[in-house]
Scaffold this active site. Structure first.
Site, PDB file in Angstrom:
ATOM      1  N   GLY A  15       0.673  -1.067   0.064  1.00 37.09           N
ATOM      2  CA  GLY A  15      -0.109  -0.186  -0.254  1.00 37.09           C
ATOM      3  C   GLY A  15       0.859   1.557   0.161  1.00 37.09           C
ATOM      4  N   ARG A  76       1.489  -4.855  -5.473  1.00 35.90           N
ATOM      5  CA  ARG A  76       1.541  -6.955  -4.511  1.00 35.90           C
ATOM      6  C   ARG A  76       1.303  -7.961  -5.753  1.00 35.90           C
ATOM      7  NH1 ARG A  76      -0.523  -4.032   0.446  1.00 35.90           N
ATOM      8  NH2 ARG A  76      -2.420  -3.034   0.349  1.00 35.90           N
ATOM      9  N   ASP A 107       5.044  -5.254   5.419  1.00 36.17           N
ATOM     10  CA  ASP A 107       6.080  -6.689   6.024  1.00 36.17           C
ATOM     11  C   ASP A 107       5.648  -7.320   5.636  1.00 36.17           C
ATOM     12  OD1 ASP A 107       3.152  -6.766   6.543  1.00 36.17           O
ATOM     13  OD2 ASP A 107       3.102  -7.197   8.257  1.00 36.17           O
ATOM     14  N   THR A 130       4.266   2.635   5.794  1.00 39.59           N
ATOM     15  CA  THR A 130       2.517   2.132   5.608  1.00 39.59           C
ATOM     16  C   THR A 130       1.788   2.789   6.252  1.00 39.59           C
ATOM     17  OG1 THR A 130       1.249   0.446   6.574  1.00 39.59           O
ATOM     18  CG2 THR A 130       3.479   0.070   7.513  1.00 39.59           C
ATOM     19  N   ASP A 132      -0.010   2.220   8.604  1.00 42.82           N
ATOM     20  CA  ASP A 132      -0.677   1.353   9.976  1.00 42.82           C
ATOM     21  C   ASP A 132       0.455   1.285  10.947  1.00 42.82           C
ATOM     22  OD1 ASP A 132      -3.004   1.079   7.804  1.00 42.82           O
ATOM     23  OD2 ASP A 132      -1.659  -1.055   7.574  1.00 42.82           O
ATOM     24  N   ASP A 134       2.665  -0.784  11.898  1.00 42.17           N
ATOM     25  CA  ASP A 134       2.663  -2.144  12.517  1.00 42.17           C
ATOM     26  C   ASP A 134       3.826  -2.877  11.523  1.00 42.17           C
ATOM     27  OD1 ASP A 134       1.954  -2.152   9.560  1.00 42.17           O
ATOM     28  OD2 ASP A 134       0.521  -3.682   9.336  1.00 42.17           O
ATOM     29  N   ARG A 176      -5.769  -1.548   8.873  1.00 42.22           N
ATOM     30  CA  ARG A 176      -5.194  -3.377   9.439  1.00 42.22           C
ATOM     31  C   ARG A 176      -5.528  -3.991  10.537  1.00 42.22           C
ATOM     32  NH1 ARG A 176      -3.006  -6.406   4.264  1.00 42.22           N
ATOM     33  NH2 ARG A 176      -2.546  -4.133   3.469  1.00 42.22           N
TER      34      ARG A 176
HETATM   35  O1  F6P Z   1      -1.356  -0.963   4.817  1.00 44.78           O
HETATM   36  C1  F6P Z   1      -2.078   0.417   4.707  1.00 44.78           C
HETATM   37  C2  F6P Z   1      -3.755  -0.452   4.568  1.00 44.78           C
HETATM   38  O2  F6P Z   1      -4.325   1.115   3.891  1.00 44.78           O
HETATM   39  C3  F6P Z   1      -4.301  -0.907   5.457  1.00 44.78           C
HETATM   40  O3  F6P Z   1      -4.721   0.293   6.194  1.00 44.78           O
HETATM   41  C4  F6P Z   1      -5.612  -1.065   4.612  1.00 44.78           C
HETATM   42  O4  F6P Z   1      -6.206  -2.110   5.428  1.00 44.78           O
HETATM   43  C5  F6P Z   1      -5.226  -1.805   3.291  1.00 44.78           C
HETATM   44  O5  F6P Z   1      -4.304  -0.985   2.859  1.00 44.78           O
HETATM   45  C6  F6P Z   1      -5.631  -1.049   2.113  1.00 44.78           C
HETATM   46  O6  F6P Z   1      -5.398  -2.260   1.091  1.00 44.78           O
HETATM   47  P1  F6P Z   1      -6.020  -2.394  -0.297  1.00 44.78           P
HETATM   48  O7  F6P Z   1      -5.453  -0.975  -0.872  1.00 44.78           O
HETATM   49  O8  F6P Z   1      -5.388  -3.135  -1.016  1.00 44.78           O
HETATM   50  O9  F6P Z   1      -7.694  -2.065  -0.583  1.00 44.78           O
END
Ligand code: F6P
Length: 328
Positions: A15, A76, A107, A130, A132, A134, A176
């Protein structure tokens, strides 16, 4: 410093997060400073497999320190999870004389980098990017500070309408499986309750607390809900549950979504990105590999990548207590 490495690749993966561009800029300019070449790899591991890359010099990264997202784009990659995919990625690196990689991401990005390092003995360094927050081994990931400010501003706006209509708002925020964003913005935006995955308050307590607030004269309230919260109900179900049990409340739900990931990085994230980029490149030039650059007590430090991936980033328990006292 012995500059054995002549060419470094940099990429963003997973992300996107505000501050990634500032980190790319820092990596590119640190390479230029040490007279080594730098190559930008597009769309993360997928671009590496497909050989999508471009030489970057100090001027290629002008006017990006203030921009959200990532100029290198992000993805990804499923293919990188296969041995064949990683083989292709390695061949592209060798073909282009790229001797080490700086990986900016979370991660998942670091896990990919570790496997790559194990399989090919290829030097990698991670920069945590990120919203998050985390990741173990850093008190702040790139983008986290900006996201906090973005979310607090959004909740301030929701508060205006909540207060005008005497409403209760459930606001879902990202993170997340971690509650860092929810806990910090909950305190910063003056939320009545904060629901985070690390601490399950229980639905009964939520009802009691909201009922108590109403009887003590509060006419509007904000409940911040982390997307990974463990109450067993999503934010809409939570709102319905409270509506059924506390019919005096006029309730609305707001899911902030991806707006939390966008926008110009805060000064803190820009400075952090600049410091982390310098450390990442200079660590590779010192012949070290398989580390993540982090910040602890304002000091830039290194953590082995496997620890960064396996370790748990803890929430600040004291903030939970502060939040309880503030919602009296
Ligand atoms: O890891 C960053 C994040 O924005 C999280 O907070 C969220 O759960 C996820 O990515 C959303 O992912 P995507 O953009 O693939 O929907």
């Amino acid at each position: 410093m012995s500059a054995k490495i002549k060419k470094i690749g940099v990429m963003t993966s997973g992300g996107d997060a505000p501050g990634m561009n500032a980190a790319i800029r820092s990596v590119v300019r640190t390479c230029a400073y040490h007279n080594i070449e730098c190559v930008g790899i597009y769309r993360g591991y997928q671009g590496l497999i497909e050989g999508e890359m471009k030489e970057l010099n100090a001027r290629s990264v002008r006017n990006i320190i203030n921009r959200g997202g990532t100029i290198l784009k992000s993805a990804r990659s499923k293919e990188f999870r296969t041995k064949e995919g990683r083989q292709k990625a390695h061949e592209n690196l060798v073909k282009n004389d790229i001797e080490a990689l700086v990986l900016i991401g979370g991660d998942g990005t670091f896990t990919g980098g570790m496997i790559f390092n194990e399989e090919f003995g290829y030097p990698v360094i991670g920069i945590p990017g990120t919203i998050d927050n985390d990741i173990y081994g850093t008190m702040s990931t790139l983008g986290y500070d900006t996201a906090l400010n973005t979310v607090v501003e959004a909740i301030d706006r929701i508060r205006d309408t909540a207060s005008s209509h005497d409403r209760l708002f459930f606001v879902e925020v990202m993170g997340r499986d971690a509650g860092h964003i929810a806990l910090n913005v909950g305190v910063g935006a003056g939320a009545e309750e904060i629901l985070i995955p690390e601490e399950n308050l229980g639905l009964e307590r939520l009802l009691e607390s909201l009922e108590h607030s109403r009887t003590t004269g509060k006419t509007s309230s904000i409940v911040v809900v982390a997307e990974g919260d463990k109450s067993g109900k999503n934010v809409f179900e939570l709102a319905e549950y409270v509506e059924e049990n506390l019919p005096n409340y006029d309730i609305r739900v707001s899911v902030l979504g991806h707006m939390q990931r966008g926008g110009s990085p805060s000064c803190y994230d820009r400075v952090l990105a600049s410091r982390m980029g310098v450390k990442a490149v200079e660590t590779l030039l010192e012949g070290k590999s398989n580390y993540m650059v982090g910040v602890i007590k304002d000091e830039i430090i290194l953590t082995p990548l496997d620890l960064a991936v396996k370790g748990k980033s803890e929430i600040d328990k004291e903030l939970i207590r502060v939040s309880e006292i503030m919602s009296t």
